[in-house]
Design an enzyme around this catalytic site. Structure first.
Site, PDB file in Angstrom:
ATOM      1  N   CYS A 143       0.458   9.516  10.073  1.00 60.60           N
ATOM      2  CA  CYS A 143      -0.166   8.812   8.946  1.00 60.60           C
ATOM      3  C   CYS A 143       0.728   8.818   7.714  1.00 60.60           C
ATOM      4  O   CYS A 143       1.063   9.879   7.183  1.00 60.60           O
ATOM      5  CB  CYS A 143      -1.518   9.456   8.617  1.00 60.60           C
ATOM      6  SG  CYS A 143      -2.347   8.719   7.206  1.00 60.60           S
ATOM      7  N   PHE A 165      -3.505  14.249  11.299  1.00 58.27           N
ATOM      8  CA  PHE A 165      -2.900  13.013  10.795  1.00 58.27           C
ATOM      9  C   PHE A 165      -1.937  12.395  11.812  1.00 58.27           C
ATOM     10  O   PHE A 165      -1.150  11.519  11.470  1.00 58.27           O
ATOM     11  CB  PHE A 165      -2.158  13.280   9.490  1.00 58.27           C
ATOM     12  CG  PHE A 165      -3.065  13.598   8.329  1.00 58.27           C
ATOM     13  CD1 PHE A 165      -3.725  12.584   7.643  1.00 58.27           C
ATOM     14  CD2 PHE A 165      -3.276  14.905   7.940  1.00 58.27           C
ATOM     15  CE1 PHE A 165      -4.561  12.881   6.586  1.00 58.27           C
ATOM     16  CE2 PHE A 165      -4.117  15.203   6.879  1.00 58.27           C
ATOM     17  CZ  PHE A 165      -4.765  14.188   6.198  1.00 58.27           C
ATOM     18  N   THR A 206     -10.973   7.088   7.477  1.00 63.53           N
ATOM     19  CA  THR A 206     -10.533   8.479   7.613  1.00 63.53           C
ATOM     20  C   THR A 206     -10.855   9.319   6.379  1.00 63.53           C
ATOM     21  O   THR A 206     -11.408  10.410   6.491  1.00 63.53           O
ATOM     22  CB  THR A 206      -9.023   8.518   7.898  1.00 63.53           C
ATOM     23  OG1 THR A 206      -8.334   7.776   6.876  1.00 63.53           O
ATOM     24  CG2 THR A 206      -8.726   7.886   9.234  1.00 63.53           C
TER      25      THR A 206
END
Length: 944
Positions: free
Chosen positions: A274, A267, A140
């Site tokens: 996250c 996210f 990511t």
């Protein structure tokens, strides 16, 4: 963790610096970051990549297929076990050898207790968290950094703005933690990147009990619901009609605070979002700041358009960059513990070579000269190489570079020559950053007071409103930053005599600067050609990474009225994507008849091998000998009109008095313009008329220009490709359609037929044959509105219908899907004859029947009774409807066709309608109004 992050980021920029400015960097690999692991574990990263790839595949397979794939499942479990083993070893080692002074995540996970329960994480949980952070760093964060670098380099004005912020906040000092919160523009760039390219584009949810959504959708708890974040992040009702455009300014000045709560979710969401978001954001901002502080960066291929590859997350594919340390920056600039001011004095002209590790001292007899060019098609690059070839005989050693490579790197120890085109008022791909940098510096400083420069510009007079805009803008901006122009700007018209003004200006250039060079002992190097007879037949075909396959090629209209019109479908290479409205650039071949004329004139055979040396012209260079056929087919333009100076060269080499006299008469200004230029006599034409001319093949080749690619508007939508493929990351190839005129007619010079290089090459291709091609994005405004409810007004004539057909085709597919309501669409289409050149007549009628578009054709020669002859007449007749759509419903206008005819008459009628609505306005105000909405509400794609 800040210092540990800084250490990893510092190692990255120092490595790039050490590899030098010619090293091609793959950002997706180099941005792989994992501060948990104390040293590289290459095998672990490979195992992780395989696990991610297999996980992605398993998620898209039927469950029965996953159950029978026992070998891939076993290998996947083996990779997972090996990753877990490494994590367990690191935890055990840290427990055995405690390091309480280290402030890293491993210590936090080992020693932090829950404040309520007093419990800590188990070793197993720590192992899982370590793998999670590994994936976060590898996939990511590295993906987002790569996308962010792409957007900054694709939008050079944003790159310049971000770099200016770093210079203002950090300067040349080491980056500290308190700096990060001050880098607001970089933060906005990061947020905008995450909006456009979220690393994870889907959320999966299920209901805990039977639920009704939106008052009408009954959701069963056993169902798995997928949320498309890509659609959420590009919703025009939230992000405006430019939702597909990278515009970080939307995140500034309260814009971020006004974003609806659930409109930005890169996210994830909820309690399981996250956990490393803050960690990732800090890492991204820090790395971008370090890179911008130290380097100027550019794409290896300035025309690169984003292509995606995907495992579990998406990353750019084929994206490569180069970096060069900025002038005055020392090796340790920005590195923690380095001297506070890591700036070093820079002598004029040394900035570039200091980074390369090369001497900046030219050969003893030659003085330095820098030639900068911007070029998409190759014409201006060819001019730059011509300067480089001629420089030694005038006492100079010339370097040729792109304009973008000269940002902050303009020398003061020699003249700077800038050669730039103007594409509908826009700079070339490899000059955008340079222009943005000048615009930024022109606001407040005179930083180039010691730079001496001149400019030569190319433009097309058919684009009358933007003719030569860029070279004139360069001159204006260079003046504002204090540079001194030693020679007035030279200009040429690609729609007329391109070589004459160039040669005249070049003579003035050398006359202006030659007194600076020492030419007493300079020996002119002459282009040399050697010819070998082949030992065996030449093999002309070879591998080509950008190869399209023609699937259909048929006639739309014959040549009874104007040029023949044809339709072609091309299956593009895998992973080559496009948007509706983009171009397909085709690399053509000169036709065999004209090649045979050249071969005959110089007594060559097609398979003779030709070696060339003694030139700086890249288009003539080759690592190995070329066959005469290959050289003449794909390297040089053979139909370019002869220039007056080239005519003079032919005169000097002609032995027969009568032939010499005929050529001399052509050299006069009046005869040249009225006969030679108007009838487009080529060098080859005149060599055939004067057989006693002794010009050899080397001199002939040295006079030719490079064969430039031709671009065509794509006349299809990617949504129409087989299997419904629309994806940016699918292996299924897209199909692109072309709608093109075939230019073939008797030559005005009387030397056989004139065949358009690209159009006749395409017309002769049979289905199944290959062509070299690539996609070039059109300007950002020439795409359908992000909101399909926005009305559009399309104006086209002839094959200018091409992009409009793509727009209408895409609307038809969206309408058939029933996903969104479509706004009104009007097509004004200019033809000559309703029966002979009303191309796509049946297809347009069907789309009109489906309610996708209102087609309003006009026919200049033969049409239905009462039909208007010209587009501008029909638009004036419909002015009330146009005003209502444009003013009340924010319609967008698209124009495609001849710059000198359709584009001009459309511009005039739109201004006329404006003045009819606002009679108190002047013609000048109407013109300025139209200029103000170009690229946003009134966008054109015109040609000569």
């Amino acid at each position: 963790m800040f210092m540990q992050m800084m250490d990893v980021a510092s190692q990255l920029v120092l490595r790039w610096d050490r590899l030098g400015p010619e090293n091609e960097i793959d950002p997706t690999d180099d941005f792989t970051i994992s501060p948990i692991f104390p040293e590289p574990h290459t095998q672990t990263y490979l195992q992780m990549a395989e696990v991610l790839l297999e996980s992605g595949k398993r998620s898209s397979r039927p469950s029965i297929e996953n159950r029978v794939r026992i070998w891939s499942a076993a290998h996947n479990q083996e990779n997972i076990a090996l990753m877990h083993k490494l994590c367990d070893e690191l935890v055990a080692n840290r427990k055995k050898n405690p390091r309480p002074e280290v402030n890293d995540l491993l210590n936090v996970m080992l020693h932090t207790k829950d404040p309520v329960t007093g419990e800590g994480l188990s070793d197993e949980n720590i192992r899982f968290q370590m793998v999670t952070f590994l994936i976060a760093g590898h996939e990511t964060t590295s993906g987002t950094l790569s996308f962010l670098m792409y957007h900054l380099l694709k939008n050079p004005e944003k790159f310049v703005a971000a770099q200016e912020e770093v210079d203002r906040v950090v300067g040349s000092n080491a980056i500290e933690e308190n700096h990060l919160s001050q880098l607001k523009y970089i933060e906005a760039c990061m947020r905008e990147t995450l909006r456009l390219q979220e690393p994870i584009s889907l959320l999966s949810r299920h209901a805990k009990h039977p639920t009704q959504l939106a008052g009408k959708y009954e959701i069963d708890p056993s169902w798995n619901l997928i949320c498309n974040l890509h659609g959420v992040h590009r919703d025009p009702q939230v992000w405006d009609d430019d939702a597909n455009v990278f515009r970080p300014e939307r995140m500034l000045n309260g814009g971020w605070e006004r974003v609806p709560r659930n409109a930005w979710k890169p996210f994830g969401t909820g309690a399981r979002a996250c956990i490393g978001r803050a960690f990732a954001e800090q890492e991204i901002i820090m790395n971008v700041a370090l890179i911008l502080q130290r380097f100027q960066a550019e794409m290896v291929d300035p025309s690169y358009d984003l292509q995606l590859k995907s495992s579990l997350t998406a990353k750019p594919e084929g994206f490569r960059i180069k970096v060069m340390r900025r002038p005055g920056r020392s090796l340790m600039v920005g590195i923690a513990g380095a001297p506070v001011a890591s700036m070093v004095p820079v002598e004029s002209g040394e900035a570039i070579s200091a980074v390369k590790g090369e001497t900046s001292q030219p050969p003893s007899l030659l003085k330095p000269l820098l030639v900068l060019y911007g070029s998409n098609a190759g014409t201006c690059k060819g001019f730059a190489e011509e300067i480089q070839s001629s420089a030694p005989q005038h006492g100079f050693s010339a370097r040729v570079q792109t304009m973008d490579s000269a940002v902050e790197n303009l020398p003061t120890d020699g003249p700077v020559i800038m050669i730039t085109p103007s594409y509908e008022g826009k700079p070339a791909d490899n000059a955008k950053k340079f222009i943005s940098w000048l615009e930024m510096k022109a606001k407040s400083s005179s930083i180039l007071s010691d730079v001496r420069y001149t400019v030569f510009g190319a433009g097309n007079s058919e684009w009358h409103e933007t003719f030569h805009r860029i070279p004139k803008l360069v001159e204006e901006l260079m003046d504002k930053v204090g540079a001194r122009q030693f020679l007035p700007t030279g200009l040429c018209d690609t729609n007329g005599d391109i070589l004459g003004p160039w040669e005249d200006w070049q003579e003035k250039l050398w006359g202006s600067v030659s007194k600076e060079g020492d030419i007493a002992h300079i020996k002119k190097e002459k282009l040399q050609v050697s010819i070998e007879k082949p030992d065996q037949l030449a093999v002309l075909a070879g591998s080509e990474p950008m190869i399209g396959t023609i699937t259909t090629n048929h006639q739309l209209a014959d040549a009874d009225l104007g040029s023949e019109k044809r339709h072609m479908d091309i299956e593009l290479p895998r992973r080559m994507n496009y948007q509706t409205g983009d171009y397909l650039v085709v690399l053509p071949h000169n036709s065999l008849p004209i090649i045979h004329r050249v071969l005959k004139r110089f007594g060559l055979q097609a398979d003779d091998k030709i070696s060339i040396k003694g030139t700086n012209k890249e288009f003539l260079k080759s690592k190995s000998p070329l066959t005469a056929l290959e050289l003449l087919a794909i390297r040089v333009e053979l139909n370019t009109p002869v220039s007056q100076r080239q005519l003079a060269t032919l005169v000097d080499a002609t032995l027969d008095p009568d032939q010499r006299k005929a050529l001399e008469q052509m050299c006069s200004e009046d005869v040249y313009k009225s006969e030679v230029l108007k009838r487009r006599f080529s060098i080859l034409d005149l060599l055939e008329d004067a057989p006693s001319c002794t010009v050899d093949i080397a001199t002939y080749l040295d006079m030719l220009k490079p064969l430039t690619p031709r671009q065509y508007s794509i006349s299809s939508s990617p949504l129409a490709s087989a299997h419904g493929h629309t994806g940016e990351d699918s292996d299924t190839p897209l199909t692109a359609s072309l709608t093109y005129d075939v230019h073939s007619a008797p030559s005005w010079s009387g030397h056989g037929p004139f065949n358009g290089v690209a159009s006749t090459h395409l017309a002769r291709r049979e289905p199944g044959t290959k062509i070299r091609c690539f996609v070039r994005p059109t300007n950002a405004g020439f795409h359908l509105p992000a909101n399909p409810e926005t009305p559009i007004i399309m104006i086209a004539a002839g094959t200018g219908l091409a992009p409009m057909r793509g727009f209408i085709q895409e609307r038809a597919i969206l309408a058939a899907a029933g996903a969104r309501k479509l706004g009104p669409a009007i097509l004004y289409f200019g033809c000559r004859d309703v029966d002979k050149d009303f191309i796509y007549k049946e297809e347009l009628a069907q789309w009109e029947k489906e309610g996708v578009v209102s087609v309003r054709p006009v026919f200049s020669r033969h049409g239905p009774e009462g039909c208007r002859k010209y587009v501008y007449e029909r638009m004036w007749e419909d002015r009330a409807e146009i005003v209502e759509l444009f003013r009340q419903r924010a319609a967008k206008i698209f124009v495609c066709g001849s710059a000198g005819k359709l584009a001009r008459s459309t511009s005039e009628v739109v201004q006329k309608i404006y003045l009819n609505e606002y009679p108190e306005k002047t013609e000048r105000e109407a013109f300025e109004w139209l200029q103000g909405i170009r690229e946003t509400r009134y966008v054109s794609d015109v040609f000569d």
